[in-house]
Design a protein around this motif. Structure first.
Motif, PDB file in Angstrom:
ATOM      1  N   PRO A 175      30.282  -3.742  13.003  1.00  0.00           N
ATOM      2  CA  PRO A 175      31.210  -4.107  11.927  1.00  0.00           C
ATOM      3  C   PRO A 175      32.644  -3.704  12.265  1.00  0.00           C
ATOM      4  CG  PRO A 175      30.069  -2.089  11.365  1.00  0.00           C
ATOM      5  CD  PRO A 175      29.441  -2.585  12.641  1.00  0.00           C
ATOM      6  N   ASP A 176      33.581  -4.168  11.471  1.00  0.00           N
ATOM      7  CA  ASP A 176      34.977  -3.766  11.610  1.00  0.00           C
ATOM      8  C   ASP A 176      35.064  -2.259  11.414  1.00  0.00           C
ATOM      9  OD1 ASP A 176      37.686  -3.310  11.509  1.00  0.00           O
ATOM     10  OD2 ASP A 176      38.013  -4.399   9.632  1.00  0.00           O
ATOM     11  N   ARG A 177      35.373  -1.562  12.490  1.00  0.00           N
ATOM     12  CA  ARG A 177      35.404  -0.102  12.430  1.00  0.00           C
ATOM     13  C   ARG A 177      36.449   0.411  11.448  1.00  0.00           C
ATOM     14  NH1 ARG A 177      36.308   1.258  17.930  1.00  0.00           N
ATOM     15  NH2 ARG A 177      38.541   1.053  17.490  1.00  0.00           N
TER      16      ARG A 177
ATOM     17  N   THR B 133      44.029   9.888   6.485  1.00  0.00           N
ATOM     18  CA  THR B 133      43.066   8.943   7.043  1.00  0.00           C
ATOM     19  C   THR B 133      43.003   9.078   8.568  1.00  0.00           C
ATOM     20  OG1 THR B 133      44.678   7.123   7.176  1.00  0.00           O
ATOM     21  CG2 THR B 133      43.437   7.350   5.127  1.00  0.00           C
ATOM     22  N   ASP B 134      44.117   9.412   9.199  1.00  0.00           N
ATOM     23  CA  ASP B 134      44.102   9.664  10.640  1.00  0.00           C
ATOM     24  C   ASP B 134      43.209  10.866  10.963  1.00  0.00           C
ATOM     25  OD1 ASP B 134      45.749   7.562  11.347  1.00  0.00           O
ATOM     26  OD2 ASP B 134      47.588   8.757  11.297  1.00  0.00           O
ATOM     27  N   ALA B 135      43.265  11.878  10.128  1.00  0.00           N
ATOM     28  CA  ALA B 135      42.435  13.065  10.338  1.00  0.00           C
ATOM     29  C   ALA B 135      40.956  12.731  10.200  1.00  0.00           C
ATOM     30  CB  ALA B 135      42.827  14.162   9.349  1.00  0.00           C
ATOM     31  N   LEU B 136      40.617  11.887   9.242  1.00  0.00           N
ATOM     32  CA  LEU B 136      39.211  11.556   9.025  1.00  0.00           C
ATOM     33  C   LEU B 136      38.638  10.705  10.154  1.00  0.00           C
ATOM     34  CD1 LEU B 136      39.097  10.919   5.171  1.00  0.00           C
ATOM     35  CD2 LEU B 136      38.820  13.035   6.463  1.00  0.00           C
ATOM     36  N   ARG B 137      39.490   9.978  10.862  1.00  0.00           N
ATOM     37  CA  ARG B 137      39.019   9.212  12.022  1.00  0.00           C
ATOM     38  C   ARG B 137      38.470  10.141  13.119  1.00  0.00           C
ATOM     39  NH1 ARG B 137      43.495   6.112  10.426  1.00  0.00           N
ATOM     40  NH2 ARG B 137      42.973   3.925  10.024  1.00  0.00           N
ATOM     41  N   LEU B 138      38.906  11.378  13.114  1.00  0.00           N
ATOM     42  CA  LEU B 138      38.469  12.327  14.133  1.00  0.00           C
ATOM     43  C   LEU B 138      37.043  12.796  13.905  1.00  0.00           C
ATOM     44  CD1 LEU B 138      41.686  14.553  14.335  1.00  0.00           C
ATOM     45  CD2 LEU B 138      41.034  12.675  15.859  1.00  0.00           C
ATOM     46  N   VAL B 139      36.539  12.676  12.675  1.00  0.00           N
ATOM     47  CA  VAL B 139      35.214  13.223  12.355  1.00  0.00           C
ATOM     48  C   VAL B 139      34.215  12.168  11.907  1.00  0.00           C
ATOM     49  CG1 VAL B 139      36.174  15.485  11.751  1.00  0.00           C
ATOM     50  CG2 VAL B 139      35.887  13.758   9.956  1.00  0.00           C
ATOM     51  N   ARG B 140      34.681  10.977  11.544  1.00  0.00           N
ATOM     52  CA  ARG B 140      33.741   9.962  11.078  1.00  0.00           C
ATOM     53  C   ARG B 140      32.857   9.501  12.236  1.00  0.00           C
ATOM     54  NH1 ARG B 140      36.478   4.704  11.156  1.00  0.00           N
ATOM     55  NH2 ARG B 140      37.429   4.499  13.232  1.00  0.00           N
ATOM     56  N   LEU B 141      31.646   9.058  11.901  1.00  0.00           N
ATOM     57  CA  LEU B 141      30.767   8.485  12.910  1.00  0.00           C
ATOM     58  C   LEU B 141      31.263   7.086  13.260  1.00  0.00           C
ATOM     59  CD1 LEU B 141      27.303   9.586  11.490  1.00  0.00           C
ATOM     60  CD2 LEU B 141      28.536  10.574  13.433  1.00  0.00           C
TER      61      LEU B 141
ATOM     62  N   TYR C 206      31.680   3.283  13.477  1.00  0.00           N
ATOM     63  CA  TYR C 206      31.186   2.161  12.664  1.00  0.00           C
ATOM     64  C   TYR C 206      30.355   2.665  11.475  1.00  0.00           C
ATOM     65  CZ  TYR C 206      32.252   0.077  17.210  1.00  0.00           C
ATOM     66  OH  TYR C 206      32.860  -0.279  18.378  1.00  0.00           O
ATOM     67  N   HIS C 207      30.876   3.664  10.775  1.00  0.00           N
ATOM     68  CA  HIS C 207      30.063   4.321   9.749  1.00  0.00           C
ATOM     69  C   HIS C 207      29.804   3.448   8.529  1.00  0.00           C
ATOM     70  CE1 HIS C 207      34.116   5.095   8.154  1.00  0.00           C
ATOM     71  NE2 HIS C 207      33.577   5.421   6.997  1.00  0.00           N
TER      72      HIS C 207
ATOM     73  N   ALA D 146      28.422  -3.647   8.056  1.00  0.00           N
ATOM     74  CA  ALA D 146      29.012  -4.936   7.683  1.00  0.00           C
ATOM     75  C   ALA D 146      28.499  -5.384   6.314  1.00  0.00           C
ATOM     76  CB  ALA D 146      28.686  -5.984   8.741  1.00  0.00           C
ATOM     77  N   LEU D 147      27.242  -5.051   6.005  1.00  0.00           N
ATOM     78  CA  LEU D 147      26.663  -5.456   4.716  1.00  0.00           C
ATOM     79  C   LEU D 147      27.294  -4.678   3.567  1.00  0.00           C
ATOM     80  CD1 LEU D 147      22.886  -5.740   5.704  1.00  0.00           C
ATOM     81  CD2 LEU D 147      24.727  -7.420   5.939  1.00  0.00           C
ATOM     82  N   THR D 148      27.513  -3.387   3.778  1.00  0.00           N
ATOM     83  CA  THR D 148      28.182  -2.577   2.754  1.00  0.00           C
ATOM     84  C   THR D 148      29.595  -3.081   2.508  1.00  0.00           C
ATOM     85  OG1 THR D 148      26.888  -0.612   3.334  1.00  0.00           O
ATOM     86  CG2 THR D 148      28.958  -0.254   2.158  1.00  0.00           C
ATOM     87  N   GLN D 149      30.316  -3.359   3.584  1.00  0.00           N
ATOM     88  CA  GLN D 149      31.678  -3.857   3.441  1.00  0.00           C
ATOM     89  C   GLN D 149      31.706  -5.176   2.672  1.00  0.00           C
ATOM     90  OE1 GLN D 149      34.168  -3.747   7.011  1.00  0.00           O
ATOM     91  NE2 GLN D 149      32.805  -2.234   7.929  1.00  0.00           N
ATOM     92  N   ALA D 150      30.808  -6.099   3.027  1.00  0.00           N
ATOM     93  CA  ALA D 150      30.785  -7.398   2.355  1.00  0.00           C
ATOM     94  C   ALA D 150      30.453  -7.261   0.876  1.00  0.00           C
ATOM     95  CB  ALA D 150      29.757  -8.308   3.043  1.00  0.00           C
ATOM     96  N   ALA D 151      29.475  -6.411   0.551  1.00  0.00           N
ATOM     97  CA  ALA D 151      29.080  -6.218  -0.851  1.00  0.00           C
ATOM     98  C   ALA D 151      30.217  -5.607  -1.658  1.00  0.00           C
ATOM     99  CB  ALA D 151      27.833  -5.342  -0.928  1.00  0.00           C
TER     100      ALA D 151
END
Length: 367
Positions: free
Chosen positions: A69-71, A249-257, A259-260, A263-268
């Motif tokens: 999905p869109d990361r 949000t830049d800081a959270l990019r350092l710890v997120r998994l 493609y967390h 694509a289905l969650t994003q679409a919904a």
């Protein structure tokens, strides 16, 4: 040949982290009942036409499900910024699988071993669990009478403990207590670190109640967390989000998994936000049922607290375990949150609320 006898492994046999030993996982009773009013869900189903549109969007996403999905979930962040307003841009928005993951990522980025998280008990029971999971030391500050939290009390705790992170639940769970912007401002002014305002129930506040979103300009350490689980009736979709300075949000990019967000969650979620008006149409009815619960329980001799959420905490219960069981016998499930003499009930549909209040009236007449 000698057969090996398998030994049953218990949690105590595992090399668990020392700081997790003795901890209790989060959990609310999950029972099949006619009236479930225990976990503050929105019991109204989403409109059928909205459901069909969401299904179509999810089906479209399935056609490319073989790709990641869109990361950066750009379209979703733009939709969230549009929903919140307040001049927010997509760069200031972040989303995850429920607001619990939002809070977990925030603690991963700004907490950790040697750092502290201050909250004000009683509050959301996941806060100390998230702290433990990230190696962050939990500090439980006191509240004022009736679980209120004044600017003076909150700021004094910040000055006394000098925490790395402060979390404020607005309105507070499990008490429903609203939180003033003055308290948030006082905490931010007194703090040296991150201040999180958890607005999971913000849409249920009285009309005209200002959001902590209004405080974001000029406060780079302030984070406002929200969820689609409650007002949007989207608990099963797992979509939480926050608004903050783009640096957060830049800081959270350092710890997120990677493609967390699927694509289905994003679409919904994008589909739900496209129908925000329809999705939120039931909020006023839920607020009516909440106020009805407060009124009727007061007439029955209980002590409901003022609530800006979709639930009511009420005191004056002589035996919480007995009342919980008596309601369960009537196929009604509410929540014992561990506050002596108190129980918590979610505002459901008119029919569900009626069933609860009629049961309470029947139990009161027997006592």
């Amino acid at each position: 040949m000698h057969s090996k006898i398998a030994r049953v492994t218990t949690l105590g046999d595992l090399p668990l982290r020392d700081d997790l030993r003795g901890q209790t996982p989060y959990g609310a009773p999950q029972k099949r009942v006619r009236v479930a009013l225990n976990v503050n869900e929105n019991s109204h189903p989403i409109p059928e036409d909205v459901a069909h549109d969401i299904i179509a969007r999810v089906a479209q996403a399935l056609l490319t499900i073989n790709r990641y999905p869109d990361r950066e979930f750009t379209e979703l962040r733009e939709a969230l910024a549009g929903y919140l307003g307040h001049g927010l841009t997509a760069e200031q928005l972040w989303a995850a699988n429920g607001s619990n993951e939002i809070l977990q990522q925030t603690l991963q980025a700004f907490g950790g071993p040697g750092r502290t998280l201050l909250g004000f008990a009683p509050s959301y029971s996941m806060y100390p669990i998230l702290a433990a999971g990230t190696g962050t030391t939990w500090i439980a500050g006191d509240r004022d009478a009736d679980y209120e939290l004044s600017p003076q009390t909150a700021a004094a705790w910040v000055e006394r403990t000098s925490p790395d992170i402060v979390i404020l639940c607005s309105p507070n769970n499990p008490t429903g207590t609203p939180l003033s912007l003055g308290t948030i401002e006082a905490v931010y002014a007194a703090s040296r670190g991150i201040v999180i305002v958890d607005e999971a129930y913000a849409e249920f506040a009285p009309d005209g109640t200002p959001s902590a979103l209004t405080l974001l300009p000029g406060r780079e350490r302030l984070i406002v967390s929200r969820t689609m689980s409650k007002a949007f009736a989207f608990a099963g979709a797992r979509l939480g989000y926050l608004a903050a300075d783009p640096a957060v949000t830049d800081a959270l990019r350092l710890v997120r998994l990677p493609y967390h967000l699927s694509a289905l969650t994003q679409a919904a979620a994008i589909g739900a936000l496209a129908h925000a008006g329809e999705m939120l149409a039931m909020v006023d009815e839920i607020k009516e049922q909440r106020d009805r619960i407060v009124t009727v329980l007061g007439e029955l001799g209980y002590s409901p607290l003022r609530s800006g959420s979709n639930f009511v905490l009420f005191g004056g219960v002589e035996d919480t375990s007995a009342m919980f069981d008596q309601l369960l016998e009537r196929d009604i499930l509410i929540r014992d949150v561990g506050i002596p003499g108190h129980l918590r009930v979610s505002a459901g549909t008119e029919a569900e609320t009626t069933a609860f209040l009629e049961a309470m009236a029947a139990l009161s007449s027997k006592s």
